[in-house]
Scaffold this active site. Sequence first.
Site, PDB file in Angstrom:
ATOM      1  N   TYR A  47       0.848  -1.188   0.000  1.00 10.01           N
ATOM      2  CA  TYR A  47       0.000   0.000   0.000  1.00 10.01           C
ATOM      3  C   TYR A  47       0.885   1.240   0.000  1.00 10.01           C
ATOM      4  O   TYR A  47       1.807   1.353   0.806  1.00 10.01           O
ATOM      5  CB  TYR A  47      -0.917   0.007   1.224  1.00 10.01           C
ATOM      6  CG  TYR A  47      -1.718   1.275   1.385  1.00 10.01           C
ATOM      7  CD1 TYR A  47      -2.577   1.716   0.388  1.00 10.01           C
ATOM      8  CD2 TYR A  47      -1.603   2.048   2.549  1.00 10.01           C
ATOM      9  CE1 TYR A  47      -3.314   2.876   0.529  1.00 10.01           C
ATOM     10  CE2 TYR A  47      -2.334   3.213   2.701  1.00 10.01           C
ATOM     11  CZ  TYR A  47      -3.191   3.624   1.685  1.00 10.01           C
ATOM     12  OH  TYR A  47      -3.908   4.792   1.824  1.00 10.01           O
ATOM     13  N   ASP A  97      -0.166  -2.820 -20.576  1.00  6.24           N
ATOM     14  CA  ASP A  97      -1.227  -1.860 -20.238  1.00  6.24           C
ATOM     15  C   ASP A  97      -0.632  -0.629 -19.550  1.00  6.24           C
ATOM     16  O   ASP A  97      -1.153  -0.156 -18.540  1.00  6.24           O
ATOM     17  CB  ASP A  97      -2.284  -2.517 -19.350  1.00  6.24           C
ATOM     18  CG  ASP A  97      -3.569  -1.694 -19.262  1.00  6.24           C
ATOM     19  OD1 ASP A  97      -3.843  -0.905 -20.205  1.00  6.24           O
ATOM     20  OD2 ASP A  97      -4.302  -1.827 -18.265  1.00  6.24           O
TER      21      ASP A  97
END
Length: 439
Positions: free
Chosen positions: A103, A148
Amino acid sequence: MVHAMAEATKTQTVQTIGKYELIRPIGDGNMGTVYLARDPFSLQDVAIKIATPKPADDDRIARRRRKLFYIEAKAAGMLRHPNIVATIDAGVEDDRRYLVMEYVPGASTLDRFCRPDNLLPIEHVVGTMLKCAIAFDYAHNQGVVHRDIKPKNIMLTQDNEVKICDFGLALITSADINDTQVMGRLGSPRYMSPEQVSEEMVTNQSDVFSLGVVTYELLTGVSPFKADNISAIARRITREAHKPLTEYRDDIPPALVHIVDRTLKKHPAGRYQTAMDLAGDLSLIHDEIRHTTNQLSSTRQFERVSRLSFFEEFEESEILETVKAGEWEEYEAGNEIILEGEFDKSFYLLISGKVSVRRADLEVDVLRPGATFGELGFIVNQARTATIVARDKATVLKIRSSLIERTSINCQLRFQKAFLKNLAERYCSTMNFIARSKR
């Protein structure tokens, strides 16, 4: 008894997956929703992407989703690089597949800086793309092609470090995994390479092309292949030349224009052969920009800040220490300097221009040269409570607590005194605003 029932109710209401407690959704990625979560044993905050089967999916689509999840978990698990979001764990629970990742609090994705009114300085763009190129070269050498690359999949941390995420459409070139690969036209249309659009063989040079598209957008705020529909975008990518960067701005170094043009060649043979080749050229232009850009010298900076009330009790040597501990930044009118809700341990001193203080789109104050902002984040590292926007061209001195701590004791004491004085003045200003608004 009541306490026990309350604890039981609390336990029932906490959503979990595996051993992790889900806190709140924080974003969407390919094939899943990303949550902020916590490991109850280490008390570490993590990001978890959860892919849940959709009732409308037929067997073919369901198998495809399972393959994509497996590929993402496999690809992410192969990579250990400081500029790639780390993967911690993965699993399946009640037909929900989940991926546990590092995170990164307070990070911003690059799409925020792909708007004409909020562009990063050229030096910052080049430095960011240099880090990306090095990270992607590492991934390519591990046998992973991202497929991507786009601004939303590249984050900047509070310290301006790059973190690349979302390998949900990755291609793994290892021979032992080819039977589970998902092929075809995959990716986000505006950032696809010509070979992706044409469903031809994709290599690491496809990622080089996509990096070129991102760089173009960071420099101009415009897509090089913008069109009204996917078919038109595909035609522009495969057949039409992009508009030259020089048609949007005249301050981009010619060498950087050449670098971007080379990344956007239609045929892979015309592009950089590897992302490290691209990184090499970006490194050269980055050094050139840093040495040739028209920045103020320390002496000139000293002359400008020494006139501000913040430094009125400083000795000359202490002013120079503070200037050297900070970062000199310039913003055009309308540019966001800090954003409400973000985490940032920096403190800002306004050198020139005016800035607007906004809360929930309401302007609550206008600051002028000598004013400061960002005090609470500097002290307690809490989320920003207001957005600061340049009203006109503004120059600020950005100061981090960790750098001030390295200055002399006298400088630190002088800084703390001036800092508290400004904090008190800001508090009084806020109280006056609240009082006026209640009348």
